[in-house]
Design a protein around this motif. Structure first.
Motif, PDB file in Angstrom:
ATOM      1  N   TYR A 254       0.855  -1.186   0.000  1.00  0.00           N
ATOM      2  CA  TYR A 254       0.000   0.000   0.000  1.00  0.00           C
ATOM      3  C   TYR A 254       0.890   1.234   0.000  1.00  0.00           C
ATOM      4  O   TYR A 254       1.789   1.347   0.835  1.00  0.00           O
ATOM      5  N   ILE A 255       0.656   2.138  -0.942  1.00  0.00           N
ATOM      6  CA  ILE A 255       1.391   3.386  -0.950  1.00  0.00           C
ATOM      7  C   ILE A 255       0.747   4.375   0.020  1.00  0.00           C
ATOM      8  O   ILE A 255       1.414   5.010   0.815  1.00  0.00           O
ATOM      9  N   GLU A 256      -0.576   4.480  -0.027  1.00  0.00           N
ATOM     10  CA  GLU A 256      -1.308   5.243   0.985  1.00  0.00           C
ATOM     11  C   GLU A 256      -1.589   4.315   2.156  1.00  0.00           C
ATOM     12  O   GLU A 256      -2.156   3.235   1.973  1.00  0.00           O
ATOM     13  N   THR A 257      -1.167   4.704   3.357  1.00  0.00           N
ATOM     14  CA  THR A 257      -1.293   3.852   4.545  1.00  0.00           C
ATOM     15  C   THR A 257      -2.108   4.580   5.605  1.00  0.00           C
ATOM     16  O   THR A 257      -1.554   5.199   6.515  1.00  0.00           O
ATOM     17  N   PRO A 258      -3.429   4.540   5.518  1.00  0.00           N
ATOM     18  CA  PRO A 258      -4.259   5.331   6.430  1.00  0.00           C
ATOM     19  C   PRO A 258      -4.189   4.881   7.879  1.00  0.00           C
ATOM     20  O   PRO A 258      -4.616   5.613   8.772  1.00  0.00           O
ATOM     21  N   TRP A 259      -3.673   3.670   8.125  1.00  0.00           N
ATOM     22  CA  TRP A 259      -3.549   3.198   9.502  1.00  0.00           C
ATOM     23  C   TRP A 259      -2.345   3.869  10.194  1.00  0.00           C
ATOM     24  O   TRP A 259      -2.188   3.761  11.399  1.00  0.00           O
ATOM     25  N   VAL A 260      -1.487   4.550   9.419  1.00  0.00           N
ATOM     26  CA  VAL A 260      -0.380   5.310   9.992  1.00  0.00           C
ATOM     27  C   VAL A 260      -0.844   6.761  10.095  1.00  0.00           C
ATOM     28  O   VAL A 260      -0.785   7.518   9.132  1.00  0.00           O
ATOM     29  N   THR A 261      -1.348   7.152  11.269  1.00  0.00           N
ATOM     30  CA  THR A 261      -2.012   8.448  11.379  1.00  0.00           C
ATOM     31  C   THR A 261      -1.016   9.605  11.430  1.00  0.00           C
ATOM     32  O   THR A 261      -1.273  10.680  10.911  1.00  0.00           O
ATOM     33  N   ASN A 262       0.112   9.425  12.083  1.00  0.00           N
ATOM     34  CA  ASN A 262       1.167  10.442  12.153  1.00  0.00           C
ATOM     35  C   ASN A 262       0.632  11.778  12.679  1.00  0.00           C
ATOM     36  O   ASN A 262       1.079  12.846  12.268  1.00  0.00           O
ATOM     37  N   HIS A 263      -0.341  11.700  13.590  1.00  0.00           N
ATOM     38  CA  HIS A 263      -0.858  12.891  14.279  1.00  0.00           C
ATOM     39  C   HIS A 263      -1.320  13.981  13.318  1.00  0.00           C
ATOM     40  O   HIS A 263      -1.119  15.174  13.542  1.00  0.00           O
ATOM     41  N   GLY A 264      -1.944  13.560  12.221  1.00  0.00           N
ATOM     42  CA  GLY A 264      -2.502  14.513  11.286  1.00  0.00           C
ATOM     43  C   GLY A 264      -1.516  15.106  10.310  1.00  0.00           C
ATOM     44  O   GLY A 264      -1.888  15.928   9.466  1.00  0.00           O
ATOM     45  N   LYS A 265      -0.266  14.694  10.368  1.00  0.00           N
ATOM     46  CA  LYS A 265       0.755  15.258   9.492  1.00  0.00           C
ATOM     47  C   LYS A 265       1.040  14.307   8.336  1.00  0.00           C
ATOM     48  O   LYS A 265       0.580  13.171   8.302  1.00  0.00           O
ATOM     49  N   MET A 266       1.816  14.770   7.395  1.00  0.00           N
ATOM     50  CA  MET A 266       2.224  13.935   6.261  1.00  0.00           C
ATOM     51  C   MET A 266       3.028  12.745   6.770  1.00  0.00           C
ATOM     52  O   MET A 266       3.773  12.854   7.735  1.00  0.00           O
ATOM     53  N   THR A 267       2.885  11.624   6.085  1.00  0.00           N
ATOM     54  CA  THR A 267       3.703  10.461   6.406  1.00  0.00           C
ATOM     55  C   THR A 267       4.869  10.385   5.426  1.00  0.00           C
ATOM     56  O   THR A 267       4.803  10.893   4.312  1.00  0.00           O
ATOM     57  N   ILE A 312      -2.482  -5.364  -3.418  1.00  0.00           N
ATOM     58  CA  ILE A 312      -1.887  -4.200  -4.047  1.00  0.00           C
ATOM     59  C   ILE A 312      -2.903  -3.073  -3.919  1.00  0.00           C
ATOM     60  O   ILE A 312      -3.983  -3.131  -4.501  1.00  0.00           O
ATOM     61  N   GLY A 313      -2.573  -2.071  -3.139  1.00  0.00           N
ATOM     62  CA  GLY A 313      -3.528  -0.996  -2.888  1.00  0.00           C
ATOM     63  C   GLY A 313      -3.478   0.062  -3.974  1.00  0.00           C
ATOM     64  O   GLY A 313      -2.533   0.850  -4.034  1.00  0.00           O
ATOM     65  N   VAL A 314      -4.473   0.039  -4.854  1.00  0.00           N
ATOM     66  CA  VAL A 314      -4.576   1.125  -5.832  1.00  0.00           C
ATOM     67  C   VAL A 314      -5.532   2.204  -5.330  1.00  0.00           C
ATOM     68  O   VAL A 314      -5.481   3.345  -5.780  1.00  0.00           O
ATOM     69  N   GLY A 315      -6.390   1.834  -4.410  1.00  0.00           N
ATOM     70  CA  GLY A 315      -7.202   2.803  -3.681  1.00  0.00           C
ATOM     71  C   GLY A 315      -6.795   2.739  -2.219  1.00  0.00           C
ATOM     72  O   GLY A 315      -5.726   2.225  -1.882  1.00  0.00           O
ATOM     73  N   ALA A 316      -7.626   3.245  -1.346  1.00  0.00           N
ATOM     74  CA  ALA A 316      -7.330   3.181   0.088  1.00  0.00           C
ATOM     75  C   ALA A 316      -8.608   3.454   0.865  1.00  0.00           C
ATOM     76  O   ALA A 316      -9.472   4.212   0.407  1.00  0.00           O
ATOM     77  N   PRO A 317      -8.743   2.862   2.049  1.00  0.00           N
ATOM     78  CA  PRO A 317      -9.892   3.201   2.887  1.00  0.00           C
ATOM     79  C   PRO A 317      -9.681   4.566   3.526  1.00  0.00           C
ATOM     80  O   PRO A 317      -8.562   5.088   3.578  1.00  0.00           O
ATOM     81  N   THR A 318     -10.758   5.147   3.997  1.00  0.00           N
ATOM     82  CA  THR A 318     -10.685   6.401   4.731  1.00  0.00           C
ATOM     83  C   THR A 318     -10.868   6.084   6.205  1.00  0.00           C
ATOM     84  O   THR A 318     -11.944   5.645   6.610  1.00  0.00           O
ATOM     85  N   PHE A 319      -9.820   6.267   6.974  1.00  0.00           N
ATOM     86  CA  PHE A 319      -9.909   6.079   8.415  1.00  0.00           C
ATOM     87  C   PHE A 319     -10.177   7.431   9.075  1.00  0.00           C
ATOM     88  O   PHE A 319      -9.926   8.480   8.479  1.00  0.00           O
ATOM     89  N   TYR A 320     -10.651   7.383  10.315  1.00  0.00           N
ATOM     90  CA  TYR A 320     -11.085   8.637  10.933  1.00  0.00           C
ATOM     91  C   TYR A 320      -9.950   9.648  10.998  1.00  0.00           C
ATOM     92  O   TYR A 320     -10.138  10.824  10.690  1.00  0.00           O
ATOM     93  N   ARG A 321      -8.769   9.216  11.376  1.00  0.00           N
ATOM     94  CA  ARG A 321      -7.677  10.169  11.565  1.00  0.00           C
ATOM     95  C   ARG A 321      -6.805  10.355  10.332  1.00  0.00           C
ATOM     96  O   ARG A 321      -5.826  11.085  10.374  1.00  0.00           O
ATOM     97  N   ARG A 322      -7.143   9.676   9.238  1.00  0.00           N
ATOM     98  CA  ARG A 322      -6.410   9.924   7.989  1.00  0.00           C
ATOM     99  C   ARG A 322      -7.385   9.798   6.827  1.00  0.00           C
ATOM    100  O   ARG A 322      -7.906   8.714   6.559  1.00  0.00           O
ATOM    101  N   ARG A 323      -7.604  10.899   6.111  1.00  0.00           N
ATOM    102  CA  ARG A 323      -8.626  10.947   5.059  1.00  0.00           C
ATOM    103  C   ARG A 323      -7.981  11.427   3.760  1.00  0.00           C
ATOM    104  O   ARG A 323      -8.367  12.442   3.194  1.00  0.00           O
ATOM    105  N   ALA A 324      -6.986  10.708   3.347  1.00  0.00           N
ATOM    106  CA  ALA A 324      -6.275  11.080   2.127  1.00  0.00           C
ATOM    107  C   ALA A 324      -7.096  10.695   0.904  1.00  0.00           C
ATOM    108  O   ALA A 324      -7.725   9.640   0.867  1.00  0.00           O
TER     109      ALA A 324
END
Length: 890
Positions: A254-267, A312-324
């Motif tokens: 996965y390129i986008e990793t919504p489970w890595v919240t990083n306190h609202g900042k860029m990962t 292979i993540g071509v999309g990504a889920p939207t988690f509460y603390r990361r909505r990329a």
């Protein structure tokens, strides 16, 4: 100054030489790698036998590179399974992967549901009708963003067993689950001529010391109950421990990793945005990597499992603390990187979005609770995601070129280890192959690399391309062929990316596209060639071949190669935009290639195009037509997009002012029975006089919110009969009130004051007309409710959707009291497939309930277009109604 000039010149020359050296690779000593087979004998019907070796999959004795897409049948209304499967097949998917989720089939122990949207057998039969292979992922544990990873709550709560272990009681329950699955799929296994050719056991199992024993226990049980397939798999989220030769480990990237919240900042950029042999873990496979002459490669002789993927993540889920919001380039980058490092089964997660079903007791989703759109290529309500453009063209490439690509190992220059260098790789057999380049990072920029030219030392030659060094710009990724065999004619190299092929009679066409600011050139070997001509390109006859340059990409850009035997080969070079809209399929057993911005499927042997526009266009390719592409336009004036509107609900919007006709109290008894727990229970009320409120004879503590009062009655609500009573100290009380109850399974029930309430002595109340109610929800509640008036959807054949842009944090759609779907605001329009619920909408309103952001959103990653301030006060920002128009292409 003279010496300084010489010094600068030497430095420039040395820099050029370093760059040139950096893009060289010696493949002269590449040899065929030994193959060892996991299943010693062919498995399946004659002519379709499957075998798995340590490098790739074989079907009927030939290498294949399957394209697998994840589609969870239970997350979609079964009436739309066929539509989604048609879209999967049309976009190049040839294998469907699906979780069979225990908790969704057996919420209550002993009460299994395999009907309706849970009908696994029907789903697999539909796959078989479309000649799609099936990979079932049967758990018992699945994850899948499902509560308890799809282990039933009654299993999790059982203190007599240890879940996800070799505990004999847990294994006995798991065996019963496997038996239930087998009973549904019996006769549909690959050995019986059915589509089910693979079974995944467990998921993400990382308990050190237990991995091999537990997975082998599960495999033994699967075999014993009858789940006998060519391929058993596991997700490999760990070190190199797995049952080698028994179960194939699948990787995920996965390129986008919504489970890595990083306190609202860029990962940070992930490891997998670079060419690397790592298969999710930094450890797996590193023990069989060898380095020779500055080139890193897998030692094929030591590899005991092929490089297969399932996530292979071509999309990504939207988690509460990361909505990329995932851009389309992310899909192409991820697939290109995986192909360039040797992947031989491309498994996407998710390929089809969906909606989590509602349980009797609980919600299943981990958040959002219902919406599982995943920004997938095929989204929650059937629309095509932006990532489909890149995904589809690479799927076609794997379909048409994968059999030759699969046996080729991947070779990486050690310069890739310095991430400041241009990232590239080669897959080759020492003579032919593909060059992969990636200069793309998700959300970060890369430098431009100038003076790039690749030199490959092959078994019988040295090949350098392009002819002049080029610049690789930021956000580039591509693959180029070299020594590609085109029906007996050799394409020495091309600086355009191959997409697909097309056979019409004796004419074979190869489709490429030009991208990333690099001019297209082709070098064609003279052997076997009589003539080469070109339209929108220049042909230069050379000693050993034909050099094609000055290519102007587009539908008219055609290179015609006439072989000495008279057969023709065509090279069509499309623009990047045209490549986004290419479709390939079969009609009447004949291949077709089309260009259209519409969604395309083949249904009942007819090409259908669908878009949210009444006017649509398609160009069908005909190799033997002088125009090459036959243009067709379709337009409808009959059907108009239906209109809808909404009203903003205020507190007690549907409640009525009522007054006691006798005595000093007003009361109502209602049934609060539910199998589900109460999450929130709120009383809102207003009165012209001082009243006290008793709930089941216990006083409710009210707080004033300006125009109305509010009380929390969750602790007083009973599952069963409840009585609420408003009492005044003097005079006949009047009141307007609502009771809103939110249950754990997502249901929302509302009781309003009306003329069914009673005065003292069981006498009817009196309705009071014309009295004002609160104008809006208090700011403290951060709440907005919106009720929609929809057109009559009963007679509409094509789909109607709402696109709702809103201010707020979390939104839930209800049809009457039942939850439909929900979402976390990510700044994109929320799509609601209302026509998919037309039966439920008959007589029930569609209501959106939106909660606003709190005062601080610092720990939430939001795109820049999300207004965090306005989002504290829920509102509808924009509403569009869109309708599909579908045409059959004749």
């Amino acid at each position: 100054m003279k010496y300084r000039y010489i010094t600068l010149t030497l430095m420039a020359l040395l820099s050029s030489l370093v760059a040139m050296a950096q893009y060289q690779m010696d493949l002269k000593n590449v040899n065929a790698h030994p193959l060892s087979y996991l299943n010693k004998q062919s498995f399946g019907p004659k002519g379709k036998e499957i075998r798995i070796n340590n490098i790739y999959m074989e079907e009927a004795g030939k290498p294949v590179l399957p394209v697998m897409g994840e589609f969870h049948y239970v997350r979609m209304d079964r009436r739309f399974w066929w539509d989604a499967l048609l879209k999967m097949k049309a976009s190049g998917v040839n294998m469907v992967s699906t979780y069979v989720m225990w908790s969704l089939h057996e919420e209550v122990e002993g009460q299994q549901n395999w009907k309706g949207n849970h009908d696994l057998r029907h789903f697999i039969k539909l796959c078989a009708e479309l000649d799609l292979k099936v990979h079932i992922r049967i758990g018992p544990y699945c994850n899948a963003e499902i509560r308890n990873g799809a282990l039933p709550q009654w299993i999790v709560d059982n203190k007599a067993l240890v879940t996800r272990s070799n505990d004999p009681i847990y294994l006995n329950y798991s065996r019963k689950w496997y038996e239930s699955v087998y009973n549904q799929v019996q006769g549909l296994l690959y050995k019986d001529g059915g589509p089910i050719m693979a079974v995944q056991l467990e998921n993400e199992f990382v308990k050190q010391g237990l991995v091999i024993s537990h997975l082998m226990n599960l495999k033994k049980m699967a075999l014993e109950v009858g789940l006998d397939v060519p391929l058993y798999t596991m997700t490999h989220w760990m070190d190199s421990e797995y049952p080698k030769g028994e179960i194939v480990p699948y990787a995920g990237f996965y390129i986008e990793t919504p489970w890595v919240t990083n306190h609202g900042k860029m990962t940070e950029a992930t490891n997998f945005e670079y060419f690397t042999y790592n298969r999710l873990s930094d450890n797996i496979g590193t023990d069989i990597i060898k380095i020779e002459g500055g080139v890193e490669s897998f030692d094929g002789s030591k590899s005991d499992s092929p490089f297969f993927t399932c996530e292979i993540g071509v999309g990504a889920p939207t988690f509460y603390r990361r909505r990329a919001v995932v851009p389309e380039g992310m899909a192409g980058e991820n697939i290109n990187l995986r192909l360039g490092t040797g992947v031989n089964l491309m498994g996407y997660y998710m390929y089809v979005g969906g909606t989590n079903p509602k349980g009797e007791k609980d919600t299943y989703g981990t958040g959002p609770y219902f919406g599982y759109d995943y920004q997938a290529p095929i989204r929650e309500f059937g629309t095509l995601g932006v990532v489909m453009k890149e995904t589809k063209k690479l799927n076609y490439f794997m379909n048409d070129f994968g059999s030759k690509l699969a046996p080729m190992l991947a070779y990486l220059p050690i310069s890739n280890k310095d991430r400041n260098n241009l990232q590239w790789s080669v897959r080759s057999d020492g003579q032919a192959g593909y060059l992969f380049v990636s200069n793309h990072l998700y959300r970060y920029d890369r430098p431009q690399y100038d003076g790039v030219q690749f030199k490959l030392k092959l078994k019988n030659e040295d090949l350098t391309f392009p002819r002049k060094p080029v610049s690789i710009v930021n956000k580039s990724y591509f693959l180029w062929p070299f020594n590609l065999d085109m029906k007996g004619v050799t394409l020495k190299y091309g600086t355009a990316q191959p997409i697909t092929t097309h056979q019409e009679g004796k004419v074979k066409t190869y489709f490429f596209f030009e991208d990333d600011a690099i001019a297209t050139e082709y070098l064609i070997e003279a052997k076997g060639v009589k003539t080469v001509t070109a339209h929108e390109a220049k042909v230069t006859k050379e000693k050993d071949g034909y050099f094609i340059s000055d290519v102007v990409p587009g539908k008219e850009s055609v290179v015609t190669i006439t072989k000495e035997d008279g057969q023709q080969i065509l090279l069509v070079t499309l623009t990047q935009e045209q490549s986004d809209h290419i479709w390939k399929g079969q009609q009447d057993s004949q291949e077709f290639v089309a260009l259209t911005t519409s969604s395309l499927v083949v249904n009942d042997n007819k090409i259908q195009i669908t878009a949210e526009l009444p006017t649509q266009h398609i160009a069908l390719y005909h190799a033997r037509d002088k125009k090459r592409f036959v243009e067709m336009n379709y337009h409808s004036q009959k059907e108009k997009t239906p209109k809808t509107s909404y009203v903003t609900l205020s507190p007690m919007h549907h409640a009525t002012w009522i007054q006691a006709t006798q005595g000093k109290s007003i009361s109502k008894t209602f049934d609060g029975t539910s199998l589900s727990e109460v999450v929130e229970a709120t009383l809102r009320c207003r009165s012209d006089m001082k009243v006290s409120v008793l709930w089941n004879d216990k006083e409710v503590q009210l707080s004033s919110l300006g125009e109305y009062s509010k009380g929390d009655v969750k602790g007083q609500l009973l599952s069963g009969s409840n009585t609420i009573r408003f009492e005044s100290e003097g005079g006949s009380p009047n009141v307007v009130a609502e009771i809103e109850i939110l249950y754990k399974n997502g249901v929302r029930k509302v009781w309003n004051t009306d003329d069914t309430w009673l005065s003292d002595g069981q006498q009817p109340v009196q309705k009071l007309e014309g009295k004002a109610k609160p104008a809006a929800y208090a700011a403290e509640e951060r709440l907005g409710l919106f009720e929609f008036s929809l057109p009559d959807l009963a007679d509409l054949d094509n789909e109607v959707r709402l696109e709702v842009s809103f201010y707020g944090d979390v939104a839930t759609a209800y049809i009457g009291p039942e939850p439909s779907t929900d979402c976390y605001n990510d700044g994109t329009p929320w799509v609601l497939g209302v026509s998919r619920h037309k039966e439920q909408l008959q007589g029930n309103p569609l209501t959106l309930r939106i909660k606003g952001f709190g005062p601080s959103t610092d720990n939430i990653f939001l795109e820049d277009n999300v207004d965090r301030i306005k989002g504290q006060h829920p509102a509808i920002q924009k509403l569009n109604v869109v309708k599909d128009y579908t045409y059959r292409v004749e």
